[in-house]
Motif scaffolding. Structure first.
Motif, short mmCIF file in Angstrom:
data_model
loop_
_atom_site.label_atom_id
_atom_site.label_comp_id
_atom_site.label_asym_id
_atom_site.label_seq_id
_atom_site.Cartn_x
_atom_site.Cartn_y
_atom_site.Cartn_z
N PRO A 140 78.34 34.19 94.19
CA PRO A 140 79.11 35.36 95.23
C PRO A 140 80.25 35.42 94.98
N ARG A 141 81.18 34.55 94.65
CA ARG A 141 82.65 34.79 94.51
C ARG A 141 82.79 35.45 93.19
N ASP A 142 81.86 34.84 92.14
CA ASP A 142 82.04 35.53 90.71
C ASP A 142 81.88 36.99 90.94
N ARG A 143 80.63 37.49 91.59
CA ARG A 143 80.22 38.98 91.79
C ARG A 143 81.47 39.62 92.33
N TRP A 144 81.85 39.08 93.61
CA TRP A 144 82.72 39.94 94.33
C TRP A 144 84.15 40.12 93.42
N LEU A 145 84.59 38.98 92.59
CA LEU A 145 85.86 39.28 91.64
C LEU A 145 85.67 40.40 90.51
N ALA A 146 84.26 40.21 90.13
CA ALA A 146 83.83 41.17 89.05
C ALA A 146 83.80 42.64 89.61
N GLU A 147 83.40 42.90 90.79
CA GLU A 147 83.29 43.99 91.50
C GLU A 147 84.86 44.43 91.61
N GLN A 148 85.79 43.67 92.04
CA GLN A 148 87.21 44.05 92.56
C GLN A 148 87.82 44.57 91.21
N ALA A 149 87.68 43.68 90.13
CA ALA A 149 87.95 44.08 88.71
C ALA A 149 87.53 45.39 88.20
N SER A 150 86.18 45.72 88.63
CA SER A 150 85.59 46.78 88.15
C SER A 150 86.35 48.08 88.91
N ALA A 207 92.13 52.86 88.75
CA ALA A 207 93.71 52.88 88.42
C ALA A 207 94.13 54.37 87.94
N PRO A 208 95.39 54.58 88.13
CA PRO A 208 95.77 55.98 87.83
C PRO A 208 95.21 56.48 86.49
N ALA A 209 95.30 55.69 85.46
CA ALA A 209 95.07 56.06 84.04
C ALA A 209 93.51 56.73 83.97
#
Length: 172
Positions: A147-157, A163-165
């Motif tokens: 669950p933490r790995d999925r959450w981190l992947a979602e945050q990174a995505s 992101a502005p670019a």
């Protein structure tokens, strides 16, 4: 239950099919696995190849399912032996496929022991060809919280997406 999903491999993992494809192009080259900062001994053996289909419930009560291939290496040295040629390793795995269904996209785990120390689990990085030898770095397979790995992947995505670019691509 989630469908079998082999896309959850760690970033350093390589699938069986990728490994076999690379080895097929370097069949005469010695194959040397590295773990714990050292290479396997020249007489190492592939002692077992296992295919597993797993169903589990993670710590967030989410059902999980995946395929995994385990290749067991016995790290011993024998007189007058050199490191196994990539082609021999390739042939061993292909021989296994005559009796056991191996999913080329499956997560690949190496079990390594010198026959004295307990067996340890490792994931394999992409092989490299250096000085006519195929090198495969094995790194310890850590535990993780899915669950933490999925959450981190979602945050990174989300961060990459918004992101502005790249704002025009998905964040309107």
């Amino acid at each position: 239950m989630n469908a079998i999903d082999n896309s959850k491999m760690q970033k350093d993992d390589i699938a069986l099919g990728e490994l076999m494809s690379i080895l097929s192009g370097a069949k005469d080259s010695p194959l040397i696995f590295y773990y714990d900062g050292r290479p396997v001994k020249p007489g190492y053996h592939v002692t077992e190849v296992k295919a597993g289909q797993f169903s589990a419930l993670d710590c967030g009560a989410n059902p999980e399912a995946w395929n995994e291939i385990f290749i067991q290496l016995w790290d011993i040295e024998e007189d007058d032996r050199s490191h196994m040629p990539s082609g021999k390793f390739h042939a061993i795995i292909r021989k296994v496929t005559e009796h056991v269904k191996l999913d080329d996209a499956a997560r690949l785990t190496f079990e390594v022991s010198d026959g004295v120390r307990p067996m340890q689990l490792y994931c394999a990085a992409m092989p490299t060809l250096r000085a006519g030898t195929v090198h495969v770095e094995l790194s310890p397979r850590p535990a993780s919280c899915k669950p933490r790995d999925r959450w981190l992947a979602e945050q990174a995505s989300a961060a990459a997406c918004c992101a502005p670019a790249s704002a025009g691509k998905c964040c309107g």
